[in-house]
Scaffold this active site. Structure first.
Site, mmCIF file in Angstrom:
data_model
loop_
_atom_site.group_PDB
_atom_site.id
_atom_site.type_symbol
_atom_site.label_atom_id
_atom_site.label_comp_id
_atom_site.label_asym_id
_atom_site.label_seq_id
_atom_site.Cartn_x
_atom_site.Cartn_y
_atom_site.Cartn_z
ATOM 1 C CG MET A 151 64.964 45.733 17.217
ATOM 2 S SD MET A 151 63.678 45.432 16.162
ATOM 3 C CE MET A 151 63.964 43.854 14.828
ATOM 4 C CG ASP A 153 64.112 40.811 24.038
ATOM 5 O OD1 ASP A 153 65.397 40.083 23.504
ATOM 6 O OD2 ASP A 153 64.121 40.462 25.607
ATOM 7 C CG ASP A 270 63.270 40.467 30.591
ATOM 8 O OD1 ASP A 270 63.276 41.430 29.570
ATOM 9 O OD2 ASP A 270 63.560 39.381 29.780
ATOM 10 C CD GLU A 323 67.672 36.207 28.987
ATOM 11 O OE1 GLU A 323 68.509 37.401 28.939
ATOM 12 O OE2 GLU A 323 67.036 36.644 27.506
HETATM 13 C C1 FRU Z 1 66.639 38.533 26.080
HETATM 14 C C2 FRU Z 1 66.927 40.085 26.542
HETATM 15 C C3 FRU Z 1 66.240 41.078 28.072
HETATM 16 C C4 FRU Z 1 66.232 41.555 28.413
HETATM 17 C C5 FRU Z 1 66.954 42.472 27.192
HETATM 18 C C6 FRU Z 1 68.172 42.850 26.869
HETATM 19 O O1 FRU Z 1 66.539 38.524 24.635
HETATM 20 O O2 FRU Z 1 68.228 39.149 27.562
HETATM 21 O O3 FRU Z 1 66.548 39.438 29.163
HETATM 22 O O4 FRU Z 1 65.531 42.522 29.383
HETATM 23 O O5 FRU Z 1 67.340 41.183 26.342
HETATM 24 O O6 FRU Z 1 68.396 43.922 25.719
#
Ligand code: FRU
Length: 612
Positions: A151, A153, A270, A323
Site C-alpha cells: 500500500m 498513498d 494526483d 505530488e
Molecule cells: C506518491 C505517488 C503519487 C502517485 C502514486 C503512485 O507517493 O508517487 O504521485 O500517484 O504515488 O503509486
C-alpha cells in the site's frame, strides 16, 4: 455490503510449497513455449488461483486471456527458487470461460529444462479461500493496513452517510509497488476499518494512480445525484486524468467512457478537487510533478477543465517531484479569520531525507493561490510532520461539521519497499484534524491533532501520576504487557531553559528510542538510531527534529506506540513526529529524565490499547 473476510485456508501456506521437480497442481496446466514464455491454462471454477511470489525476482508480465481475448495484464514476481508467499488471482469474473495466463518472465534461464524447475509452476494452485490472517509481528494493532500486499498513498477519501471511505494505492499481487489499483476500506469511526474489494482497477489507459473523490450533490456531471465521483490519474507511458463514479455508496465504480478528461505534455498526477460555492464551480489542484508546481483548474461538470493558474515554481523545497496536492480553507484558531492551506507533498526533498508533506498558507480567490510571506517578504517552507514517515497526506471531502480530517501514508519512499515485513507493506497514520494557529513568530502554521475518535482506542488506564519532579536519574514506568505494549502515553512537561528532558522507550534487547525536549532551542527531537532493526536501509537510522512553537518551556505530549510506529503529538498537534521503528522485541518501559535541572511532569497517563 460485499466484504472480504479473513478466510482461513485449511493448510498453512508454507506447508503448501512443493519440492522442486513436482508436477503442476490439479486444474493448472502448464505449457512451456521457450525460456521466457509459458502458458498456464486454468480449469474448473475455483475462487482463486494462488500465485507463488519470490520478492527478490523481477516481475513476470502476465497477459490474462479470456476466451482468447486479452482481459488484463498484471505483473507478478513469480517464484524461481523459493516461495516467499502467495497472492490470490480472483477467478470469479471468468467463470465457465477459457482462461489462459500467458506469462513472460525474465528469469534468466539458459534452457527450457531449467525453466521447468522454477518453483512457480508447481506451486500455483486453485483454492476457494485465501488466507489473510496476520502473523507478522510488525503488523500494527491500531493503524489502518491493507489485508495483504503493498500500500502507498491514501486516495479519494470521502465521507458519505456516516461512512468514512478510504481508498488507497495498492498492489493486489505483491508486497512491493506494482499494478497500481485503488484498494478500499471504510469505517464508521475512523479507527475500526472494514476491507472491501478493490474499487478501481487498471484499464487500457493505464494503472490507477492517486486522486480524489467528491460528492456530486447537484449532479453537475450527470452521473446521478449524490454520486461519489472519483478523479484519478491513469498512468502508462504518460499520465492523464480519468473520471469514474459510484452510485452504490463507493463500493464499485463505473469508468467514464470519455476519459481522459485532462491531458498535458508532461507528468501531471494526483488530481484533488472540491466544490467552490463562491464561483459555483469545481476547483482542481493537480501536481505538475517534474515542474515542481501545482496546477489549478476549474470546471462546471468535472469533465471540461480550464487551467487557471499554477503555484509553486521556485518556492519551498524544489529537490524532488511535487505530488498529492490538497487545497482547503481553514479557520485560524477560532479567530474568525480564514486562510487557505495548499498541501504539496514532495519526494525527495523532505527535511530529513526522502518524502515529506510541505504546505503553504495563503489566500485563494477561486483561480490563484497567493502564499503569505514573512517580514522579509519571503515565502516560508512549512512541514506538517517532523518525522520521516508521513507522506501523501490529504483530507477527506464532505467531512461532517466542517472538519478537515486528514490521513497520511506512514512510510518513506527511501525504504518503504525494504521494511522488514512481507505479508503486507505499509500502514496509514492515525487520522488527524487539521487546524491553523498563529505561532510566536507571528506567522500562521498548521496543526494536526489526533481525530477525536482516536480516544476511543483507549482500553485500560494502566498508570497515572499527577505530579512528578524528575532529574538525572529520572523515573521509569512499565508499558502495558498485553498486546505487545501498544499504548497511548500522555504527559505535560515543564522545564527551565538550560535543561533537557529525555523520554526514552526501551526493551530487553537494549534497543531504545530517545525523544528529547529542549526548552532553550524550543525543539523536540526523535532519535531512532538504536530503535531495533535499522540496517535494511542506510536512510532509516535517523534523528528528526521539530520546532515546538512555544516560548514557555511547556509541552503537552500524546505519544502513540504501535508495533512498528511511534506518533508524537505536541501541544494539540502544533508539532507532530511520525516515525517507524522495528524493535526486535516490544518496548517494555518508558523512562523520563532531565539533564541540566529538574523538570516537572504532570498528568502522566498510560492507556493500553486493545487490538482491533
Ligand atoms: C506518491 C505517488 C503519487 C502517485 C502514486 C503512485 O507517493 O508517487 O504521485 O500517484 O504515488 O503509486
Amino acid at each position: 455490503m460485499k466484504t472480504l473476510t479473513n478466510a482461513v485456508i485449511s493448510v498453512l501456506m508454507s506447508a503448501m510449497v512443493l519440492p522442486l521437480g513436482a508436477e503442476a497442481k490439479e486444474g493448472v496446466k502448464v505449457d512451456h513455449l521457450g525460456i521466457n514464455n509459458t502458458l498456464v491454462r486454468v480449469e474448473g471454477n475455483s475462487h482463486y488461483l494462488l500465485l507463488p511470489v519470490q520478492e527478490a525476482n523481477d516481475d513476470a508480465r502476465i497477459n490474462v486471456l479470456v476466451d482468447g481475448d486479452l482481459a488484463k495484464t498484471i505483473h507478478v514476481r513469480l517464484a524461481k527458487t523459493k516461495v516467499d508467499y502467495f497472492v490470490p488471482f480472483d477467478l470469479t469474473p471468468y467463470k465457465d470461460k477459457e482462461l489462459i495466463l500467458a506469462v513472460v518472465t525474465s528469469q534468466d534461464r539458459g534452457t527450457v529444462r531449467e525453466v521447468k524447475d522454477d518453483a512457480c509452476w508447481k506451486n500455483m494452485c486453485l483454492s476457494d479461500t485465501f488466507d489473510t490472517t496476520n502473523r507478522e509481528k510488525y503488523r500494527p494493532a491500531f493503524h489502518h493496513t491493507p489485508l495483504y500486499g503493498w500500500m502507498n498513498d491514501p486516495n479519494g477519501m470521502v465521507y458519505k452517510d456516516g461512512v468514512w471511505h478510504l481508498y488507497y494505492q495498492c498492489n493486489p499481487y505483491g508486497s512491493k509497488w506494482q499494478n497500481m489499483t485503488w484498494g478500499h476500506s471504510s469505517s464508521r469511526d475512523l479507527v475500526n476499518w472494514q476491507h472491501h474489494a478493490p474499487a478501481i482497477e487498471p484499464n487500457g489507459l493505464g494503472t490507477v494512480f492517486s486522486g480524489s473523490c467528491t460528492l456530486d450533490k447537484a449532479n453537475t456531471a450527470g452521473f446521478g445525484e449524490d454520486a461519489i465521483v472519483a478523479l484519478y490519474t491513469s498512468a502508462d507511458l504518460s499520465q492523464v486524468q480519468s473520471l469514474a463514479w459510484s452510485n452504490d455508496g463507493g463500493e464499485s465504480f463505473d469508468i467514464y467512457p470519455g476519459n481522459p478528461v485532462i491531458t498535458l505534455e508532461s507528468e501531471a498526477r494526483d488530481p484533488n478537487m472540491f466544490w467552490d460555492d463562491r464561483q459555483n464551480a469545481w476547483v482542481l489542484t493537480l501536481a505538475h510533478a517534474l515542474d515542481h508546481e501545482m496546477l489549478i483548474f476549474t470546471s462546471p461538470d468535472m469533465k471540461e477543465w480550464t487551467l487557471q493558474s499554477s503555484f509553486g515554481q521556485g518556492l519551498g523545497s524544489q529537490d524532488g517531484v511535487w505530488e498529492c496536492p490538497d487545497l482547503m480553507e481553514v479557520e485560524v484558531d477560532g479567530s474568525g479569520l480564514k486562510k487557505w492551506i495548499m498541501i504539496c507533498n514532495i519526494n525527495p526533498g523532505g527535511p530529513f531525507g526522502g518524502s515529506a508533506t510541505q504546505y503553504f498558507i495563503g489566500d485563494f480567490d477561486g483561480k490563484t493561490f497567493t502564499p503569505d510571506t514573512d517580514e522579509n517578504g519571503q515565502v516560508v517552507t512549512k512541514w506538517l510532520d517532523y518525522g520521516k514517515d508521513h507522506y501523501a497526506t490529504v483530507s477527506w471531502s464532505n467531512a461532517p461539521d466542517n472538519r478537515h480530517t486528514i490521513i497520511g501514508w506512514m512510510s518513506n519512499w527511501q525504504y518503504a519497499a525494504e521494511v522488514p515485513t512481507q505479508q503486507f507493506r505499509s500502514a496509514n497514520t492515525l487520522p488527524r484534524e487539521l487546524s491553523l494557529f498563529k505561532a510566536p513568530d507571528g506567522m500562521i502554521y498548521a496543526a494536526s491533532a489526533p481525530s477525536p475518535e482516536v480516544t476511543g482506542l483507549r482500553d485500560k488506564l494502566v498508570r497515572s501520576s499527577q505530579k512528578l519532579s524528575v532529574g538525572k536519574k529520572g523515573q521509569t514506568f512499565a508499558l502495558p504487557t498485553a498486546n505487545d505494549g501498544v499504548c497511548e502515553t500522555l504527559m505535560d512537561i515543564e522545564a527551565k531553559k538550560g535543561s533537557k528532558v529525555d523520554i526514552e522507550l526501551k526493551n530487553n534487547a537494549g534497543e531504545r528510542v530517545v525523544m528529547t525536549y529542549d526548552p532553550s532551542a524550543r525543539t523536540m527531537s526523535f532519535d531512532r538510531r538504536e530503535s531495533g532493526i535499522v540496517d535494511f536501509s542506510q536512510d532509516f537510522p535517523a534523528v528528526t527534529v521539530a520546532p515546538t512553537f512555544e516560548t514557555e518551556g511547556k509541552v503537552s505530549l500524546r505519544i502513540f506506540i504501535d508495533r512498528s510506529s511511534i506518533e508524537l503529538f505536541g501541544n494539540d498537534g502544533r508539532f507532530v513526529m511520525t516515525n517507524l521503528v522495528f524493535p526486535t522485541t516490544p518496548y517494555t518501559h518508558i523512562a523520563v529524565s532531565a539533564n541540566g535541572g529538574n523538570a516537572k511532569i504532570t498528568n502522566l497517563k498510560i492507556y493500553s490499547i486493545s487490538s482491533k
